[in-house]
Write a protein that holds these residues in place. Structure first.
Motif, mmCIF file in Angstrom:
data_model
loop_
_atom_site.group_PDB
_atom_site.id
_atom_site.type_symbol
_atom_site.label_atom_id
_atom_site.label_comp_id
_atom_site.label_asym_id
_atom_site.label_seq_id
_atom_site.Cartn_x
_atom_site.Cartn_y
_atom_site.Cartn_z
ATOM 1 N N PHE A 219 0.839 -1.193 0.000
ATOM 2 C CA PHE A 219 0.000 0.000 0.000
ATOM 3 C C PHE A 219 0.876 1.246 0.000
ATOM 4 C CE2 PHE A 219 -2.525 -3.332 1.868
ATOM 5 C CZ PHE A 219 -3.818 -3.100 1.411
ATOM 6 N N ARG A 220 0.227 2.377 -0.282
ATOM 7 C CA ARG A 220 0.928 3.634 -0.040
ATOM 8 C C ARG A 220 1.200 3.784 1.463
ATOM 9 N NH1 ARG A 220 -2.264 7.156 -4.735
ATOM 10 N NH2 ARG A 220 -0.451 7.234 -6.150
ATOM 11 N N ILE A 221 0.243 3.419 2.274
ATOM 12 C CA ILE A 221 0.467 3.220 3.714
ATOM 13 C C ILE A 221 -0.351 2.005 4.115
ATOM 14 C CG2 ILE A 221 0.241 4.135 6.048
ATOM 15 C CD1 ILE A 221 0.594 6.893 5.033
ATOM 16 N N GLY A 222 0.308 1.022 4.730
ATOM 17 C CA GLY A 222 -0.379 -0.193 5.117
ATOM 18 C C GLY A 222 -1.341 0.014 6.272
ATOM 19 N N PRO A 223 -2.254 -0.945 6.494
ATOM 20 C CA PRO A 223 -3.247 -0.821 7.564
ATOM 21 C C PRO A 223 -2.586 -0.625 8.929
ATOM 22 C CG PRO A 223 -3.790 -2.647 6.101
ATOM 23 C CD PRO A 223 -2.414 -2.193 5.723
ATOM 24 N N HIS A 224 -3.112 0.336 9.686
ATOM 25 C CA HIS A 224 -2.539 0.658 10.994
ATOM 26 C C HIS A 224 -3.513 1.560 11.742
ATOM 27 C CE1 HIS A 224 -1.706 4.256 8.676
ATOM 28 N NE2 HIS A 224 -1.483 4.906 9.807
ATOM 29 N N THR A 225 -3.251 1.742 13.016
ATOM 30 C CA THR A 225 -3.873 2.823 13.779
ATOM 31 C C THR A 225 -2.790 3.852 14.090
ATOM 32 O OG1 THR A 225 -3.465 1.684 15.874
ATOM 33 C CG2 THR A 225 -5.613 1.329 14.845
ATOM 34 N N ASP A 226 -3.195 5.090 14.330
ATOM 35 C CA ASP A 226 -2.230 6.094 14.750
ATOM 36 C C ASP A 226 -1.901 5.895 16.227
ATOM 37 O OD1 ASP A 226 -2.167 7.091 12.211
ATOM 38 O OD2 ASP A 226 -3.398 8.854 12.630
ATOM 39 N N GLY B 2 -6.377 6.508 -2.513
ATOM 40 C CA GLY B 2 -6.501 7.400 -1.371
ATOM 41 C C GLY B 2 -6.813 6.691 -0.072
ATOM 42 N N LEU B 3 -7.285 7.477 0.895
ATOM 43 C CA LEU B 3 -7.498 7.003 2.265
ATOM 44 C C LEU B 3 -8.744 6.129 2.368
ATOM 45 C CD1 LEU B 3 -6.748 7.276 5.348
ATOM 46 C CD2 LEU B 3 -8.304 9.247 5.389
ATOM 47 N N GLN B 4 -8.595 5.029 3.099
ATOM 48 C CA GLN B 4 -9.728 4.211 3.498
ATOM 49 C C GLN B 4 -9.720 4.024 5.010
ATOM 50 O OE1 GLN B 4 -9.541 0.484 1.223
ATOM 51 N NE2 GLN B 4 -11.124 1.297 -0.139
ATOM 52 N N VAL B 5 -10.911 3.933 5.585
ATOM 53 C CA VAL B 5 -11.045 3.673 7.022
ATOM 54 C C VAL B 5 -11.809 2.364 7.213
ATOM 55 C CG1 VAL B 5 -10.964 6.125 7.594
ATOM 56 C CG2 VAL B 5 -13.182 5.017 7.236
ATOM 57 N N TYR B 6 -11.523 1.734 8.353
ATOM 58 C CA TYR B 6 -12.131 0.443 8.669
ATOM 59 C C TYR B 6 -13.336 0.702 9.569
ATOM 60 C CZ TYR B 6 -12.090 -4.623 9.466
ATOM 61 O OH TYR B 6 -12.396 -5.974 9.485
ATOM 62 N N PHE C 86 -10.461 19.439 7.206
ATOM 63 C CA PHE C 86 -9.410 18.539 7.649
ATOM 64 C C PHE C 86 -10.044 17.204 8.014
ATOM 65 C CE2 PHE C 86 -7.134 22.533 8.884
ATOM 66 C CZ PHE C 86 -6.003 22.347 8.105
ATOM 67 N N THR C 87 -9.304 16.126 7.786
ATOM 68 C CA THR C 87 -9.690 14.815 8.303
ATOM 69 C C THR C 87 -9.015 14.649 9.659
ATOM 70 O OG1 THR C 87 -9.837 13.926 6.057
ATOM 71 C CG2 THR C 87 -9.680 12.341 7.864
ATOM 72 N N VAL C 88 -9.806 14.335 10.673
ATOM 73 C CA VAL C 88 -9.306 14.224 12.051
ATOM 74 C C VAL C 88 -9.602 12.822 12.562
ATOM 75 C CG1 VAL C 88 -9.655 15.020 14.434
ATOM 76 C CG2 VAL C 88 -9.535 16.683 12.553
ATOM 77 N N ASN C 89 -8.631 12.248 13.248
ATOM 78 C CA ASN C 89 -8.870 10.981 13.943
ATOM 79 C C ASN C 89 -8.062 10.951 15.228
ATOM 80 O OD1 ASN C 89 -6.598 10.488 11.825
ATOM 81 N ND2 ASN C 89 -6.306 8.803 13.281
ATOM 82 N N THR D 60 -9.059 4.098 15.090
ATOM 83 C CA THR D 60 -9.576 3.321 13.968
ATOM 84 C C THR D 60 -8.481 2.970 12.964
ATOM 85 O OG1 THR D 60 -11.765 4.312 14.221
ATOM 86 C CG2 THR D 60 -11.241 3.387 12.060
ATOM 87 N N ARG D 61 -8.498 1.734 12.532
ATOM 88 C CA ARG D 61 -7.576 1.304 11.472
ATOM 89 C C ARG D 61 -7.861 2.089 10.197
ATOM 90 N NH1 ARG D 61 -8.241 -4.421 9.855
ATOM 91 N NH2 ARG D 61 -6.037 -4.455 9.303
ATOM 92 N N HIS D 62 -6.805 2.370 9.473
ATOM 93 C CA HIS D 62 -6.950 3.030 8.189
ATOM 94 C C HIS D 62 -5.753 2.680 7.329
ATOM 95 C CE1 HIS D 62 -4.996 5.781 11.042
ATOM 96 N NE2 HIS D 62 -4.366 6.349 10.020
#
Length: 320
Positions: free
Chosen positions: A197-204, A219-223, A239-242, A258-260
């Protein structure tokens, strides 16, 4: 199907009436319980600053590889994170190919006077001599993001019927990171490997993340809470905030970290490249994070010291 990521207008919060602030706080609580992600408008950050910072960053990423190499660092450093430096899927314990991105990383750089702490968390920011305007733009952007993040943390406290400074009393001298991510086109990186992925699945990892993103097929996906990957909605003014893992622990699991993921380049748009401005906010390095109990939280996580917890997470995603 409507998106699970709601849009919240922060204008009533900044207008300052008790009813307006209470209404925004209630919306934030619902969003963070149900989704962990939201879009925010009415934030007061000038669009020109966002555009200028992105344009200057694009100029850096367009430099020849040997020039960018002068600024190369590993995860946690200040400078250029080259292709292959990071694999976010490892944060979930999943062996994964490196993320298809480059980053320019800066952050909090005013130390606390302890060399062991300052040497990692408050490193001196390094700016490319080839793009001298980037320093001022990035510093202004970080100042705006820190102010917005503290406002969000204040609203979070109000949402939980806590003292307004319940969280911000721990952000007097905070750690934070500002990553400018470049997601190159498929014509640059080639066909992605399986599960790359451009960024693999993870949480911040921290308290709150504020993202200025561009829309794209890759682009961005959320779980979602019902176990689906969903394209994140996009609003150019928002802005996208998490929230991250520290805040989820702090609220005793009331709110979702949340995973994204960021999808790989799409063969239907082989020339698509995107630049994201990502502000990861944390706390004072020595803050003790203690879960809030009932009726707010429902899970008593063991206490952690912020810097120790975050360092373990960062080490996990570093490709060695």
């Amino acid at each position: 199907m409507p998106s699970s990521v709601p849009l919240v207008d922060l204008s009533p919060w900044f207008e300052g009436t008790p009813a307006g602030r209470a209404a925004v706080a209630a919306e934030l609580d619902r969003a963070l319980r149900d989704s962990g992600f939201l879009l925010v408008t009415g934030h007061g950050v000038p669009g020109e600053l966002r555009t200028r910072t992105r344009e200057l960053a694009r100029r850096f990423f367009a430099l020849p590889e040997d020039v960018k190499q002068r600024y190369a660092v590993t995860v946690g450093g200040r400078g250029w994170l080259p292709p292959g430096a990071e694999a976010n899927g490892y944060a979930e314990g999943t062996e994964t190919p490196p993320d298809l991105k480059e980053s320019y990383s800066s952050g909090a750089d005013t130390g606390v006077g302890d060399p062991d702490v300052d040497g990692f968390w408050f490193q001196r920011n390094v700016w490319p001599a080839e793009i001298p305007e980037l320093e001022a733009a990035a510093n202004e952007y970080m100042a705006r993001m820190r102010a917005l993040s503290d406002e969000l943390l204040t609203a979070f406290a109000v949402a939980l019927s806590l003292e307004a400074d319940h969280f911000t009393r721990h952000t007097g001298h905070p750690t934070y990171t500002f990553n400018i991510n470049w997601y190159p086109p498929m014509t640059h990186v080639g066909t992605p490997a399986p599960d790359q992925f451009r960024i693999g699945p993870h949480t911040d990892f921290g308290t709150v993340t504020v993202l200025d993103r561009q829309a794209g097929l890759g682009g961005l996906q959320v779980y979602t809470s019902d176990g689906r990957w969903e394209d994140a909605p996009f609003d150019p003014a928002a802005f996208t905030v998490n929230i991250g893992d520290l805040m989820a622990r702090w609220t005793g699991g009331r709110w979702r970290s949340t995973r994204h993921r960021v999808l790989p380049p799409d063969a239907n748009a082989p020339d698509e490249d995107l630049v994201s401005l990502i502000f990861f906010y944390e706390t004072d390095h020595d803050a003790r994070i203690t879960s809030l109990g009932p009726p707010i939280g429902h899970t008593a996580y063991p206490d952690v010291i912020a810097a120790e917890y975050l360092r373990e997470k960062l080490d996990a995603i570093t490709v060695t």
